[in-house]
Design a protein around this motif. Structure first.
Motif, mmCIF file in Angstrom:
data_model
loop_
_atom_site.group_PDB
_atom_site.id
_atom_site.type_symbol
_atom_site.label_atom_id
_atom_site.label_comp_id
_atom_site.label_asym_id
_atom_site.label_seq_id
_atom_site.Cartn_x
_atom_site.Cartn_y
_atom_site.Cartn_z
ATOM 1 N N ASN A 185 1.058 -1.466 0.201
ATOM 2 C CA ASN A 185 0.043 0.202 -0.033
ATOM 3 C C ASN A 185 0.872 1.216 -0.109
ATOM 4 N N LEU A 186 1.799 1.568 0.963
ATOM 5 C CA LEU A 186 2.926 2.468 1.382
ATOM 6 C C LEU A 186 3.205 2.707 0.140
ATOM 7 N N LEU A 187 3.636 1.057 -0.859
ATOM 8 C CA LEU A 187 4.553 1.729 -2.677
ATOM 9 C C LEU A 187 3.822 2.568 -3.390
ATOM 10 N N GLN A 188 2.580 1.558 -3.471
ATOM 11 C CA GLN A 188 1.217 2.182 -4.115
ATOM 12 C C GLN A 188 1.227 3.588 -4.375
ATOM 13 N N VAL A 189 0.786 4.612 -3.086
ATOM 14 C CA VAL A 189 0.445 5.711 -2.956
ATOM 15 C C VAL A 189 1.608 6.521 -3.084
ATOM 16 N N GLY A 190 3.124 6.227 -2.690
ATOM 17 C CA GLY A 190 4.481 6.754 -2.467
ATOM 18 C C GLY A 190 4.643 7.445 -3.786
ATOM 19 N N LYS A 191 4.160 6.043 -5.306
ATOM 20 C CA LYS A 191 4.684 6.380 -6.119
ATOM 21 C C LYS A 191 3.552 7.461 -6.678
ATOM 22 N N ALA A 192 2.836 7.444 -6.732
ATOM 23 C CA ALA A 192 1.732 8.014 -7.200
ATOM 24 C C ALA A 192 1.735 9.176 -6.386
ATOM 25 N N ARG A 193 1.077 10.159 -7.757
ATOM 26 C CA ARG A 193 0.771 11.862 -7.442
ATOM 27 C C ARG A 193 -0.488 12.097 -7.210
ATOM 28 N N PRO A 194 -1.002 12.786 -6.654
ATOM 29 C CA PRO A 194 -2.337 12.634 -6.385
ATOM 30 C C PRO A 194 -3.279 12.638 -7.866
ATOM 31 N N VAL A 195 -3.364 13.624 -8.757
ATOM 32 C CA VAL A 195 -4.277 13.415 -9.926
ATOM 33 C C VAL A 195 -4.423 12.372 -10.279
ATOM 34 N N GLU A 196 -3.533 11.050 -9.811
ATOM 35 C CA GLU A 196 -3.086 9.759 -10.882
ATOM 36 C C GLU A 196 -4.121 9.104 -9.531
ATOM 37 N N LEU A 197 -3.956 9.113 -7.947
ATOM 38 C CA LEU A 197 -4.726 8.962 -7.191
ATOM 39 C C LEU A 197 -5.715 8.720 -7.305
ATOM 40 N N LEU A 198 -6.438 10.289 -7.792
ATOM 41 C CA LEU A 198 -8.273 10.873 -7.761
ATOM 42 C C LEU A 198 -7.983 9.652 -9.092
ATOM 43 N N SER A 199 -7.561 9.186 -10.232
ATOM 44 C CA SER A 199 -8.223 8.381 -10.889
ATOM 45 C C SER A 199 -8.063 7.023 -11.459
ATOM 46 N N GLY A 200 -6.982 6.739 -9.525
ATOM 47 C CA GLY A 200 -6.979 5.293 -10.011
ATOM 48 C C GLY A 200 -7.467 4.664 -9.538
ATOM 49 N N GLY A 201 -8.493 4.739 -9.114
ATOM 50 C CA GLY A 201 -10.073 3.860 -8.878
ATOM 51 C C GLY A 201 -10.520 2.995 -10.471
ATOM 52 N N LYS A 202 -10.596 3.774 -10.655
ATOM 53 C CA LYS A 202 -11.099 3.914 -11.956
ATOM 54 C C LYS A 202 -10.365 2.929 -13.864
ATOM 55 N N LYS A 203 -8.890 3.288 -13.012
ATOM 56 C CA LYS A 203 -8.086 2.223 -13.858
ATOM 57 C C LYS A 203 -8.168 0.631 -13.608
ATOM 58 N N GLY A 204 -8.286 0.119 -15.539
ATOM 59 C CA GLY A 204 -8.259 -1.166 -15.406
ATOM 60 C C GLY A 204 -7.505 -1.542 -16.283
ATOM 61 N N GLU A 205 -7.057 -2.956 -16.226
ATOM 62 C CA GLU A 205 -6.415 -3.848 -16.714
ATOM 63 C C GLU A 205 -6.248 -2.932 -18.602
ATOM 64 N N ARG A 206 -4.424 -3.487 -18.892
ATOM 65 C CA ARG A 206 -5.162 -2.872 -20.419
ATOM 66 C C ARG A 206 -5.805 -4.255 -21.476
ATOM 67 N N GLU A 207 -5.878 -3.800 -22.423
ATOM 68 C CA GLU A 207 -6.162 -5.312 -23.084
ATOM 69 C C GLU A 207 -5.260 -5.654 -23.752
ATOM 70 N N PRO A 208 -5.297 -7.102 -23.676
ATOM 71 C CA PRO A 208 -4.293 -7.989 -24.396
ATOM 72 C C PRO A 208 -3.722 -7.592 -25.455
ATOM 73 N N ARG A 209 -2.390 -7.706 -25.637
ATOM 74 C CA ARG A 209 -1.853 -7.776 -27.217
ATOM 75 C C ARG A 209 -1.681 -8.340 -27.614
ATOM 76 N N PHE A 210 -1.648 -9.125 -29.089
ATOM 77 C CA PHE A 210 -1.748 -10.180 -30.136
ATOM 78 C C PHE A 210 -2.579 -11.033 -29.504
ATOM 79 N N LEU A 211 -3.759 -10.755 -29.817
ATOM 80 C CA LEU A 211 -5.099 -11.285 -29.145
ATOM 81 C C LEU A 211 -5.732 -12.877 -30.533
ATOM 82 N N TRP A 212 -5.826 -12.831 -31.786
ATOM 83 C CA TRP A 212 -6.092 -13.423 -32.088
ATOM 84 C C TRP A 212 -3.951 -14.949 -31.422
ATOM 85 N N VAL A 213 -2.991 -14.547 -31.131
ATOM 86 C CA VAL A 213 -2.118 -15.665 -31.414
ATOM 87 C C VAL A 213 -2.405 -16.465 -29.766
ATOM 88 N N SER A 214 -2.264 -14.858 -28.911
ATOM 89 C CA SER A 214 -2.798 -15.638 -27.467
ATOM 90 C C SER A 214 -4.235 -16.475 -27.154
#
Length: 706
Positions: free
Chosen positions: A209-238
């Protein structure tokens, strides 16, 4: 001097003493504010927990249950009564292994739950930053929350464990068949080990928890709860690789054989199934939904448009959670199926392994039949018992390799080591007396019995000599039969008389280069006694134990098996397995429900704004509810479908592994599997309804945002 100072001093210059007093007052005010801040931080921690109860209460519940189960394992292991109970080693070893596995499961699970919490709290922490709290203050806030969480979880878990440990200990004793009139004593080591283990768990979560907050800026923290996983690359291959991995795992499981590679194949099958599951959920599902999106006639219908687009967003961001749900579902179903079928089929396993109460083996050349019979009669009078079943026969065991209907040399180039057996040669006279029916054999005729599948040939070639198989007995009292026995099957060759038997032995000796016929016969010819005793369990135990001790001192004694003890040890082992299986199934199900719950809450908060927009453009609450249920139903029953497929494929290998412990009741195994799948599907459906209700409440505005 500023205007405020002039007003305060009545337009006269401030003296040195007054300036000093003012500075001291300002210093005291700063210290007072600082002291108030440090006092407020623990209060903020407590309010943070209360205001985020939607996500914190399940986290507390998971932690309390985790502490409870770990404390129960430790309490039973530290209880001195376990070490002094007779034949309790199996239960102790399995509990120790279970506790290690429990720690391996709980650590990443509680870490996952904590990562969800910090994701939900990022917006709140960002607001604290904007309002003036520094990162060191946030660190103190997190520390206070960690101490609070650890204290609540540890206290409640140990308290509930203290209340229920004795009950679960007695349940373990009952399942293992050990004496239940014992006193359960709590050991300080159990408290200490539980406290230390979970101290490490929550300390690691605090560092994260300390690492997550310590390396983030306030603006990033305000939108952090909405941040999801990225769409995987090479969909057909995967997706293609995921399908290939799943097929590879299924193929290994279904086509496996019980040989030296069975355990390595088991772990490989599990590995490929897990890899395939993650890739198919993270890539294959997106590929499928994108294909639906390209079908304009299907996609641009209102209900399909909302459902597919919502699922596509959901799959992109949270497919890993669905993979975890699928894996945990498989674990629950397989664990419960294995433990329940083993426990219900225990009598069959014991009968196949130990068909009679005792077995004594003597060298025929040194066997004194009158002395042995005299001892048995003496014990019958002493204990007031009598022999219920009495099997007395001669045997010679000959190692042979087998290919088709031919028995030849062992370990030949054409034969695998797994196809080598000990062929036991019996006399027709002994067989007729034991089975209470005569067996008449002519020259060149034999009867052939197999403890696995029937031999299936009308003739047998023994070391190059062809013989007619006159009969293939369906059962034999001294060696129970199981058609599914493909691992430890034994062959019994029943011959006309001693002369015919000695002829077989000579053929075998010639093929194997053995010259001393008389010495070989004297060494290999054995007299076997297999006996059942009638009476209570305690009386039978005393009878068999005394007879076994006496036999060990007799000349020509080869070995004695106290099958009453062997059965008791097997019951202890199976009972311990059932106990651990039930606890682990509860843990897996708890993990499953919590992952499902967190996923619904996370997606609910992310989708809330989208559904609010839809309501503003005219979408009614009924349409929203229907869309929600279509999305959640399709998403959450997909892991169940794959979980059932994984379970069916896994049980194909389990069925073969069970053969190594002489469990051959395949019908019982699949009946238990069917019952467990239906029961789990019902529990899964109930969990779905509860989590879907929470999700709908969030997107419709009935729950506040934490």
């Amino acid at each position: 001097m500023d205007s405020r100072t002039e007003l305060r001093t009545g337009n006269r210059p401030e003296s040195g003493r007054e300036a000093e007093k003012r500075k001291m007052g300002n210093g005291r005010n700063k210290e007072t504010k600082k002291g108030k801040l440090w006092r407020i931080l623990p209060q903020l921690a407590w309010k943070g927990v209360l205001n985020n109860g939607t996500v914190y209460y399940p986290y507390f519940g998971a932690g309390i249950f985790s502490v409870f189960t770990y404390f129960v394992f430790s309490s039973i292991l530290h209880n001195d009564i376990i070490s002094i109970l007779p034949r309790s080693a199996y239960a102790w070893i399995m509990l120790e292994i279970g506790r290690v596995l429990l720690g391996i499961i709980l650590l990443p699970f509680l870490f996952y739950a904590n990562s969800f919490l910090i994701k939900r709290r990022k917006k709140e922490i960002g607001l604290y930053h904007i309002l003036g709290l520094e990162k060191r203050h946030i660190g103190i806030l997190f520390f206070a929350e960690a101490v609070l969480t650890y204290g609540i979880v540890l206290s409640a878990g140990i308290l509930s464990g203290t209340v229920l440990s004795k009950f679960l200990f007695l349940l373990l004793l009952r399942m293992t068949g050990l004496p239940v009139d014992v006193t359960f004593v709590f050991h300080p080591g159990a408290f200490a080990e539980t406290a230390v283990f979970f101290l490490w768990v929550y300390a690691l979560n605090l560092v994260y928890n300390l690492l997550q907050v310590g390396k983030a800026r306030p603006v990033e923290l305000l939108s952090g709860g909405k941040k999801g996983e990225r769409e995987p690359r090479f969909l057909w291959v995967s997706a293609a690789f995921g399908m290939a991995a799943l097929v590879c795992g299924y193929r290994l499981s279904i086509n496996s054989r019980v040989d030296s590679k069975i355990f390595s194949n088991f772990f490989l099958a599990v590995f490929w199934v897990i890899v395939g599951t993650y890739l198919l959920f993270t890539s294959g599902s997106v590929v499928f939904l994108k294909a639906l999106k390209k079908r304009k006639g299907f996609y641009y219908r209102p209900s399909n448009f909302i459902t597919v687009s919502g699922m596509l967003k959901r799959m992109k961001k949270n497919a890993a959670s669905l993979s975890n749900i699928c894996i945990f579902s498989t674990m629950v179903m397989i664990t419960l199926t294995c433990t329940s079928s083993l426990y219900l089929g225990l009598d069959g396993v014991l009968y196949f392994n130990y068909p009679m109460d005792m077995k004594a083996c003597f060298k025929e050349k040194d066997y004194d039949g009158e002395k042995v019979r005299g001892k048995l009669e003496e014990l019958e009078r002493k204990y007031g018992l009598q022999l219920e079943t009495d099997m007395d026969y001669l045997r010679i065991e000959l190692p042979c390799g087998k290919e088709g209907n031919a028995f030849g040399l062992t370990f030949s180039d054409r034969m695998r080591q797994a196809d080598n057996f000990r062929v036991t040669v019996l006399l027709a006279e002994d067989y007729g007396r034991m089975e209470n029916r005569p067996l008449v054999l002519g020259e060149g005729e034999v009867a052939l019995y197999c403890t696995g599948k029937d031999f299936g040939y009308g003739s047998v070639v023994f070391m190059g000599k062809e013989l007619t198989v006159k009969e293939q007995p369906a059962e034999m009292r001294i060696a129970p039969k199981a058609g599914e026995n493909g691992f430890g099957e034994a062959y019994y060759l029943i011959v006309k008389d001693k002369e015919a038997r000695d002829g077989f032995v000579r053929i075998w000796m010639e093929a194997n280069g053995v010259e001393d016929v008389e010495g070989f016969l004297a060494d290999r010819e054995e007299r076997i006694l297999q006996l059942d005793v009638e009476g209570t369990e305690a009386e039978k135990q005393a009878f068999v134990k005394e007879f076994g001790n006496w036999c060990q001192k007799q000349p020509g004694m080869v070995g004695f098996a106290n099958n009453l003890e062997n059965r008791s040890e097997s019951r202890e082992m199976m009972g311990g397995l059932l106990f651990i299986g039930i606890l682990f199934s509860l843990i897996f199900f708890m993990c499953l429900v919590l992952v499902m719950y967190y996923k619904q809450i996370s997606e609910g908060y992310e989708d809330k704004e989208g559904f609010a927009v839809m309501q503003k453009v005219g979408m009614g609450s009924g349409e929203i509810r229907g869309t929600v249920h279509r999305q959640i139903l399709l998403v959450f029953y997909l892991p169940l479908v794959f979980g059932v497929l994984h379970t069916v494929a896994g049980l194909c290998m389990v069925e073969k592994l069970f053969g190594a412990i002489y469990f051959y009741d395949s019908r019982l195994l699949w009946q238990c599997a069917g019952g467990m799948v239906l029961s789990f599907a019902a529990a899964y459906g109930l969990s779905y309804l509860l989590t879907a209700k929470t999700y709908y409440g969030i997107v419709s505005g009935e729950h506040g945002v934490g």
